[in-house]
Design an enzyme around this catalytic site. Sequence first.
Site, PDB file in Angstrom:
ATOM      1  N   HIS A   1      -5.176   7.738   3.678  1.00 36.22           N
ATOM      2  CA  HIS A   1      -6.570   7.441   4.003  1.00 36.22           C
ATOM      3  C   HIS A   1      -6.720   6.203   4.884  1.00 36.22           C
ATOM      4  O   HIS A   1      -7.779   5.972   5.453  1.00 36.22           O
ATOM      5  CB  HIS A   1      -7.417   7.292   2.726  1.00 36.22           C
TER       6      HIS A   1
ATOM      7  N   ASP B   1      -1.554  11.245  -0.760  1.00 39.29           N
ATOM      8  CA  ASP B   1      -2.223  10.137  -0.058  1.00 39.29           C
ATOM      9  C   ASP B   1      -1.206   9.155   0.517  1.00 39.29           C
ATOM     10  O   ASP B   1      -1.377   7.940   0.438  1.00 39.29           O
ATOM     11  CB  ASP B   1      -3.192   9.399  -0.991  1.00 39.29           C
TER      12      ASP B   1
ATOM     13  N   SER C   1      -5.079  -1.264   0.242  1.00 37.29           N
ATOM     14  CA  SER C   1      -4.535   0.094   0.289  1.00 37.29           C
ATOM     15  C   SER C   1      -3.319   0.160   1.202  1.00 37.29           C
ATOM     16  O   SER C   1      -3.369  -0.282   2.348  1.00 37.29           O
ATOM     17  CB  SER C   1      -5.604   1.071   0.796  1.00 37.29           C
TER      18      SER C   1
END
Length: 376
Positions: free
Chosen positions: A120, A150, A224
Amino acid sequence: MRKLWLLFAQTVTIALALYFVYTAVQRPGPAAVGAPPALRGAALADASLPPSPGSYRVAAGRAMPAVVNILTTKAVRKRHPLARDPFFKRFFEREEEDDQNSLGSGVIVSTQGYILTNYHVVEAAEEIQVVLPDGRKAPATLVGTDPETDLAVIRITLDKLPAVTLGQVEQAKVGDVVLAIGNPFGVGQTVTMGIISALGRNNLHINHFENFIQTDAAINFGNSGGALIDTQGNLLGINSAIYSQTGGSVGIGFAIPVSTARTVLEAIIKDGHVVRGWIGVESQEITPELANSFGLQRDSGAIIAGVVRNGPADKAGMRPGDILLSVDGKPVKDTNEMLNLIAQLTPGGQATMRILRKSRESDLQLTVGKRPLAKK
């Protein structure tokens, strides 16, 4: 003679005293150099001393050089509210485009420039820029992605790249101290500390394949793709998501274990994507209500809720209502376990599925198919 000796001794003593006074005045201690009059004479700690007990500076120092900042540029199309109207649509054929910068982190896992990050973070990116802790910048190319976990792999071309050491997440236990490294909110590289709160977290509906490390180390927007490391500086996971009602850290963060990340990394470098096994079924958990309805004396396994027509399971004779007990001899605890076991099978190979049908167990032989790639 004695008087001369005493005079000589006194002279030497006075000379030595004057010398020590002179050197003390001319060579003040470190605290006195450039210090205000009130602080002259204050003692400074010895910088050469080892870190105090409980410090994790060595672990952080080993991993921080390999944790990078990732900037991406995405084209965002502005659409007028009337652009969807069939009559006015022709007046809005040309849409305006703006660039949107996204911020995330990544971990250099190879001196050849391979970087692990979250899917993402780089999703739909037109340009990817990597900024190293030492200030160097480089454009990155997308090697491959795996939306179902992911994860994504990008690559940069620079000399003398640092690389993190991959840890043994199988040895990690709840309560172990961990450090999270990333670039939260774009403030710069940051290290936070916590413990492993749980292992093997799934059914969170974040990714299709879930096996998260849960931690209370602060993870925020921009973390992230960053690193979760142990107290030796070894990579345990890739920080991926948080549970939050405010958007900030509330002490519930999730990292993809390095075992999963390594498998994805190797597959993407080899094939450009991850190849997984597939048998063409839909499943659901065995709840107490379903167990009572089916008259089951067990709470493990996965109920086959649907079978894809002409898929591997259908051709092998599997039917809705069957309970899958094991895959190639490995017991199926729940639907998450079933998905992981089937994904590990080699497409084109043979596999044995043990099922329970109407209180009778039997084995089905099937040819494993290739799992369709997830839509991006």
